[in-house]
Design a protein around this motif. Sequence first.
Motif, PDB file in Angstrom:
ATOM      1  N   CYS A   9       0.398   4.528  -2.503  1.00 21.40           N
ATOM      2  CA  CYS A   9       1.252   4.228  -1.354  1.00 21.40           C
ATOM      3  C   CYS A   9       2.724   4.369  -1.734  1.00 21.40           C
ATOM      4  O   CYS A   9       3.177   3.775  -2.711  1.00 21.40           O
ATOM      5  CB  CYS A   9       0.965   2.801  -0.890  1.00 21.40           C
ATOM      6  SG  CYS A   9       2.116   2.199   0.345  1.00 21.40           S
ATOM      7  N   CYS A  12       4.416   0.545  -1.534  1.00 25.26           N
ATOM      8  CA  CYS A  12       4.093  -0.558  -2.456  1.00 25.26           C
ATOM      9  C   CYS A  12       3.401  -0.075  -3.735  1.00 25.26           C
ATOM     10  O   CYS A  12       3.051  -0.896  -4.591  1.00 25.26           O
ATOM     11  CB  CYS A  12       3.239  -1.607  -1.752  1.00 25.26           C
ATOM     12  SG  CYS A  12       1.517  -1.123  -1.541  1.00 25.26           S
ATOM     13  N   CYS A  38      -2.873   2.116   3.589  1.00 30.68           N
ATOM     14  CA  CYS A  38      -2.791   1.351   2.343  1.00 30.68           C
ATOM     15  C   CYS A  38      -3.399  -0.036   2.570  1.00 30.68           C
ATOM     16  O   CYS A  38      -2.981  -0.761   3.478  1.00 30.68           O
ATOM     17  CB  CYS A  38      -1.334   1.228   1.921  1.00 30.68           C
ATOM     18  SG  CYS A  38      -1.090   0.112   0.541  1.00 30.68           S
ATOM     19  N   CYS A  41      -0.385  -2.915   1.847  1.00 29.44           N
ATOM     20  CA  CYS A  41       0.760  -3.185   2.733  1.00 29.44           C
ATOM     21  C   CYS A  41       0.565  -2.661   4.150  1.00 29.44           C
ATOM     22  O   CYS A  41       1.388  -2.934   5.020  1.00 29.44           O
ATOM     23  CB  CYS A  41       2.053  -2.626   2.133  1.00 29.44           C
ATOM     24  SG  CYS A  41       2.236  -0.834   2.282  1.00 29.44           S
TER      25      CYS A  41
HETATM   26 ZN   LIG Z   1       1.219   0.064   0.437  1.00 27.88          ZN
END
Ligand SMILES: [Zn+2]
Length: 298
Positions: A9, A12, A38, A41
């Motif tokens: 991602c 994050c 993701c 997040c």
């Molecule tokens: Zn993420």
Amino acid sequence: MNKKFVASCPICQGESLKKLTTCKDYFMSNEEFNLYKCSDCGFVLTENVPQENEIGRYYQSDTYISHSNTNKGLMNKVYHVVRNYMMAKKTSLAKKSTGLEKGELLDVGAGIGLFASKMRSKGWNVQGIEPSKAARLTAKELYGLDLYDQSLWQDLPSESKDLITLWHVLEHLPNLNESWEAFFRVLKPTGKLIIAVPNSRSFDANHYGADWAAYDVPRHIWHFNAKTMQQIALKHGFRVIKTLPMPFDGFYISMMTEKNLKHNLPIIKGSWIGFRGYLKALRDKDNSSSLIYVLQKI
Ligand SMILES: [Zn+2]
């Protein structure tokens, strides 16, 4: 074809990306692309997007509307009326959010230069970046405006701009984190960053699911909502100081979706969904088809 596989991602760095749905490119290729989400997040992205040197052909249609001035057909006419109205809103937001009558503007993804030329006519010093050569030539023809390709970034002095704008552009940029780093570098400490993007948590996005026209794969790589926008802003030293709905986008996107699905009466059905989204966005802007974020450095 070379495709870009995103393994983690970009917000994050989480490595648990799960397939969310499959979308079709109705506009150009009829190819299918998967959206991944993701697990950490919640950020949503298009997986296996064609590489930068091959993505050009997915834009090669004389109807890709932000690159053209075509006025053919009722939907394009509607688009142009709304575009003129929104242009006035955008220039007033630029002045209001910076508190400046005149200043230094960088418009990223300037298209055919409509916003940039409007701001120039209001006395702003304007620079614009646009990767499409055809769009740059049109900007020169129509407004006498010189736009540049992405190589302009390296020539821009640090902390030189009062305002950086991206009107429906961030979702297209292949190097997401590098782009944010560039915004931070080039913006003055007091500068403002204005980003308008489709809202993947909107009423019309929920209503249409994978067929929602604003997924616009593979041209749209990143699919933001208010939460993920705040997360990526924070990561790069920005905070969102204001969020504004874009009420008309829902009408246009819904009509486009109905048309893509080859439903009867796409304009009437799309208007109805657009209207319902508009009413819901009056109560909670999180329902708005697109959102404008005004950001500043923390
Ligand atoms: Zn993420």
